[in-house]
Design a protein around this motif. Structure first.
Motif, PDB file in Angstrom:
ATOM      1  N   SER A  20      -7.911   8.205  -0.769  1.00 30.75           N
ATOM      2  CA  SER A  20      -7.676   7.094  -1.686  1.00 30.75           C
ATOM      3  C   SER A  20      -6.217   6.661  -1.606  1.00 30.75           C
ATOM      4  O   SER A  20      -5.356   7.422  -1.132  1.00 30.75           O
ATOM      5  N   TYR A  21      -5.959   5.440  -2.064  1.00 33.43           N
ATOM      6  CA  TYR A  21      -4.624   4.858  -2.008  1.00 33.43           C
ATOM      7  C   TYR A  21      -4.362   4.095  -3.306  1.00 33.43           C
ATOM      8  O   TYR A  21      -5.300   3.696  -4.008  1.00 33.43           O
ATOM      9  N   THR A  22      -3.085   3.893  -3.584  1.00 33.06           N
ATOM     10  CA  THR A  22      -2.693   2.995  -4.655  1.00 33.06           C
ATOM     11  C   THR A  22      -2.140   1.731  -4.022  1.00 33.06           C
ATOM     12  O   THR A  22      -1.255   1.790  -3.165  1.00 33.06           O
ATOM     13  N   LEU A  27      -1.157   3.372   8.667  1.00 32.73           N
ATOM     14  CA  LEU A  27      -1.902   3.845   7.503  1.00 32.73           C
ATOM     15  C   LEU A  27      -2.304   5.300   7.695  1.00 32.73           C
ATOM     16  O   LEU A  27      -3.165   5.625   8.509  1.00 32.73           O
ATOM     17  N   HIS A  63       5.873   2.622   1.428  1.00 29.15           N
ATOM     18  CA  HIS A  63       4.711   1.756   1.375  1.00 29.15           C
ATOM     19  C   HIS A  63       4.630   0.958   2.667  1.00 29.15           C
ATOM     20  O   HIS A  63       5.585   0.917   3.453  1.00 29.15           O
ATOM     21  N   ILE A 111       0.857  -1.186   0.000  1.00 30.02           N
ATOM     22  CA  ILE A 111       0.000   0.000   0.000  1.00 30.02           C
ATOM     23  C   ILE A 111       0.892   1.233   0.000  1.00 30.02           C
ATOM     24  O   ILE A 111       1.658   1.458   0.939  1.00 30.02           O
ATOM     25  N   ARG A 112       0.825   2.015  -1.058  1.00 28.25           N
ATOM     26  CA  ARG A 112       1.643   3.214  -1.153  1.00 28.25           C
ATOM     27  C   ARG A 112       1.064   4.299  -0.254  1.00 28.25           C
ATOM     28  O   ARG A 112      -0.112   4.664  -0.369  1.00 28.25           O
ATOM     29  N   THR A 113       1.890   4.809   0.649  1.00 29.79           N
ATOM     30  CA  THR A 113       1.435   5.813   1.603  1.00 29.79           C
ATOM     31  C   THR A 113       1.920   7.207   1.226  1.00 29.79           C
ATOM     32  O   THR A 113       1.148   8.156   1.185  1.00 29.79           O
ATOM     33  N   ARG A 146      -6.171   9.096   4.322  1.00 30.72           N
ATOM     34  CA  ARG A 146      -6.304   9.684   2.994  1.00 30.72           C
ATOM     35  C   ARG A 146      -7.629   9.251   2.399  1.00 30.72           C
ATOM     36  O   ARG A 146      -8.263   8.297   2.861  1.00 30.72           O
TER      37      ARG A 146
END
Length: 302
Positions: free
Chosen positions: A60-62, A55, A37, A30-32, A58
């Protein structure tokens, strides 16, 4: 038949590598922030779980899945007591088979996995150091023991799966503030995740019954200590009320000591925050006051 040390070590090495290969499809990165990540677990085809403490909040996340596939995700729920956060994938991942591990034993092997930025596995082999009763989440009114691993904490593992020697899931890896690698048990995740997601989606609690207002018969009022209640007229098959032994014709008086006479009392009581918690139901049955415990479930869709 005897085995040389080389054969034993080679067998162990091959077995561990096989477990890593087997578990790799459940890993996610999970890119933060740019260049950073955290690890996650594909819990359901459209749900990723990870460590809440890492986490960043946000919209949304990628998420990177096995094979370098990029998928957008949005927050799906959080349970800070169990250090659990969930993300919902906008495109479903492949189905991952997760087996629940047998009860953990101190000294048993554990394999802690994390994900690289490309969602490739990283692994550390260790043993369960102790059952950490000092660090517990609260669930259904009970404490849930976490597992302590014989490892220093490593944020690249946090949010990733921890497996037993058979490849079954012990739980999710997290780091404590005191420098200990801990495991949130599979059982705690399975119980805490549905209510966390329900809260985020605005869903309510559900008892699985239909009620109608009714006056308590005068002869029963000294026992009930109130003059009105709600009679059970229908039960959902295998719903919480039916499983707890509630019957049609029972007159419900209170939930956790709160009278349900007022029209909006029941709706107010069954807020999403109660999902997954046990409540005490006071009821009249054939002139006798009885008390039943049941777990509040998630309101079904539709």
């Amino acid at each position: 038949m005897s085995f040389s040390l080389t054969q034993v070590l080679t067998g162990l090495s091959d077995a561990v590598a096989g477990l890593v290969d087997q578990a790799a499809p459940m890993l996610a990165a999970i890119r933060t922030t740019p260049g950073h990540h955290i690890s996650g677990i594909i819990w359901q085809p459209d749900v990723i779980i990870t460590a809440d403490q890492l986490l960043q909040a946000r919209d949304s996340y990628t998420v990177v899945l096995a094979g370098g596939i990029l998928v957008a995700a949005r927050p799906a729920g959080r349970d800070t007591a169990n250090n659990l956060a969930a993300l919902r994938l906008e495109t479903k991942a492949g189905k991952v088979a997760i087996r629940t591990a047998a009860p953990a034993r101190v000294g048993a092997f554990a394999l802690a996995l994390g994900a690289t930025a490309e969602a490739n596995p990283v692994a550390r082999l260790t043993v369960i150091h102790r059952l950490d009763t000092a660090r517990t989440g609260m669930l259904n009114g009970m404490t849930m023991d976490m597992l302590a691993l014989d490892l220093p904490p490593n944020t690249s593992d946090d949010g990733g799966p921890v497996l037993d020697a058979t490849g079954a899931l012990l739980g999710m890896s997290i780091s404590s503030a005191t420098g200990q690698a801990l495991v949130v048990p599979h059982s705690a995740i399975a119980a805490a995740l549905p209510p966390a997601i329900a809260v985020a989606r605005g869903r309510r609690g559900w008892l699985g019954l239909s009620l109608q207002p009714i006056a308590v018969p005068e002869a029963m009022r000294p026992v009930a200590q109130q003059d009105a209640g709600r009679m059970v007229v229908n039960l959902a098959s295998s719903g919480p009320a039916e499983q707890a032994g509630i019957r049609t014709g029972d007159i419900l008086l209170s939930l956790d000591g709160q009278s349900i006479n007022a029209p909006r009392t029941l709706r107010t009581f069954l807020s999403a925050e109660r999902i997954g918690h046990y409540i005490e139901v006071a009821l009249l049955r054939e002139g006798t006051l009885e008390k039943v415990r049941l777990a509040v479930a998630v309101q079904p869709e539709g």
